[in-house]
Motif scaffolding. Structure first.
Motif, PDB file in Angstrom:
ATOM      1  N   ARG A  24       0.833  -1.209   0.000  1.00 57.66           N
ATOM      2  CA  ARG A  24       0.000   0.000   0.000  1.00 57.66           C
ATOM      3  C   ARG A  24       0.862   1.250   0.000  1.00 57.66           C
ATOM      4  O   ARG A  24       0.560   2.232  -0.688  1.00 57.66           O
ATOM      5  CB  ARG A  24      -0.927   0.013   1.217  1.00 57.66           C
ATOM      6  CG  ARG A  24      -1.843   1.215   1.148  1.00 57.66           C
ATOM      7  CD  ARG A  24      -2.637   1.428   2.410  1.00 57.66           C
ATOM      8  NE  ARG A  24      -3.427   2.655   2.256  1.00 57.66           N
ATOM      9  CZ  ARG A  24      -3.736   3.473   3.236  1.00 57.66           C
ATOM     10  NH1 ARG A  24      -3.322   3.228   4.453  1.00 57.66           N
ATOM     11  NH2 ARG A  24      -4.444   4.550   3.019  1.00 57.66           N
ATOM     12  N   GLU A  28       0.409   4.054  -2.957  1.00 63.05           N
ATOM     13  CA  GLU A  28      -0.040   5.421  -2.715  1.00 63.05           C
ATOM     14  C   GLU A  28       1.010   6.441  -3.159  1.00 63.05           C
ATOM     15  O   GLU A  28       0.687   7.443  -3.808  1.00 63.05           O
ATOM     16  CB  GLU A  28      -0.359   5.632  -1.228  1.00 63.05           C
ATOM     17  CG  GLU A  28      -1.388   4.673  -0.658  1.00 63.05           C
ATOM     18  CD  GLU A  28      -2.733   4.771  -1.342  1.00 63.05           C
ATOM     19  OE1 GLU A  28      -3.076   5.860  -1.839  1.00 63.05           O
ATOM     20  OE2 GLU A  28      -3.441   3.759  -1.377  1.00 63.05           O
ATOM     21  N   TRP A  39       4.161  13.421   3.312  1.00 60.92           N
ATOM     22  CA  TRP A  39       3.492  12.170   3.656  1.00 60.92           C
ATOM     23  C   TRP A  39       3.641  11.895   5.159  1.00 60.92           C
ATOM     24  O   TRP A  39       4.750  11.844   5.675  1.00 60.92           O
ATOM     25  CB  TRP A  39       4.103  11.004   2.893  1.00 60.92           C
ATOM     26  CG  TRP A  39       3.846  11.037   1.418  1.00 60.92           C
ATOM     27  CD1 TRP A  39       4.650  11.589   0.457  1.00 60.92           C
ATOM     28  CD2 TRP A  39       2.716  10.492   0.729  1.00 60.92           C
ATOM     29  NE1 TRP A  39       4.084  11.428  -0.788  1.00 60.92           N
ATOM     30  CE2 TRP A  39       2.904  10.755  -0.647  1.00 60.92           C
ATOM     31  CE3 TRP A  39       1.580   9.804   1.146  1.00 60.92           C
ATOM     32  CZ2 TRP A  39       1.976  10.349  -1.609  1.00 60.92           C
ATOM     33  CZ3 TRP A  39       0.661   9.409   0.181  1.00 60.92           C
ATOM     34  CH2 TRP A  39       0.864   9.679  -1.184  1.00 60.92           C
TER      35      TRP A  39
END
Length: 283
Positions: A24, A28, A39
């Motif tokens: 993931r 992303e 982030w």
């Protein structure tokens, strides 16, 4: 976190959870790397320790994966309660320091500053000096600090001060100004993220009402950020063509006029540095 991930964890399928987690992260960052700079790579590792079960290196590995996927990404290690809970703050600082000392590419420390209830609100207003000192402690990690999640729910204001909605909106704006000034005044604080603009997570927190009309908090913070915290001056150079000014760090639009000539430049004033610029008209 989807419920099925937690189920897999409870069944002991941690290797599979680990694989999904890292996949993931790659997905992303790869998808949004041209759009998103910052982030929150790992969020709340102290107050939400569930992922520790996939391996003590999951934080370090997540940060490495982000940087490998997007070397220009600015990575944040984020935590809840670090400004008001000493035990959480100590545990977070200890873990963050260990990671930084190991060379893990953490660029920013994220400090959530949520207010949920009237008790939270009144307690934090009485503890502004302690909050500033908590930022001091986080700053010892040597990284810029982002106040990553901050909001003032309207019901908390109403309950705390026993006022009407319209009165609460005015008080909410003044409280926002107080907290923003505390955060902004600390040299380590680089950004403040309000949570959020409209239809806020906590009732009445947003800058707009449900009908999209503007609340006092919008105007108050707009005035603070775009007037009080911006430097706007008109100056005349000395005979050698030099001029000096004191101003906030950041990017400036500088318009230079000399006789019939004029030109506009962009300069970037860096915090804590000696800022000298040579602007040449006609080149």
């Amino acid at each position: 976190m989807p419920a099925w991930v937690e189920v897999k964890g409870k069944l002991g399928q941690w290797a599979e959870v680990r694989e999904y987690l890292f996949s993931r992260v790659v997905r992303e960052v790869e998808e949004f790397k041209d759009l998103i700079q910052y982030w929150d790579v790992v969020n709340e590792p102290i107050v939400q320790p569930w992922f520790d079960s996939i391996g003590s290196d999951y934080i370090a590995e997540s940060f490495r994966i982000v940087k490998e996927t997007d070397p220009d990404a600015i990575t944040v290690l984020n935590e809840y309660g670090v400004l008001v809970n000493e035990r959480t703050r100590r545990a977070f600082i200890s873990r963050a320091r260990q990671l930084i000392n190991e060379g893990i590419p953490i660029d920013v420390i994220g400090a959530e500053a949520h207010i949920f209830t009237a008790q939270d609100l009144l307690g934090q207003l009485r503890s502004l000096e302690s909050i500033y000192l908590a930022i001091d402690e986080l700053a010892q990690l040597g990284k810029p600090i982002h106040i990553s999640e901050f909001q003032i729910p309207l019901p908390a204001v109403i309950d705390a001060f026993d006022v009407s909605i319209s009165e609460a909106e005015e008080i909410q704006a003044e409280i926002a100004r107080i907290f923003y000034k505390v955060f902004f005044s600390h040299p380590a604080v680089e950004a403040i993220t309000y949570w959020n603009f409209y239809r806020a997570w906590q009732s009445g927190s947003g800058f707009l009402r449900d009908d999209l009309s503007i609340k006092p908090i919008f105007d108050e913070l707009k005035k603070l950020i775009h007037e009080e915290w911006k430097t706007s001056v008109r100056l005349e150079t000395d005979i050698s063509g030099k001029v000096a000014f004191n101003g906030f760090a950041g990017k400036y639009e500088v318009s230079v006029e000399s006789g019939a000539m004029s030109e506009t430049f962009i300069i970037d004033v860096k915090k804590g540095e000696k800022n000298e610029f040579t602007l040449v008209l006609g080149q």
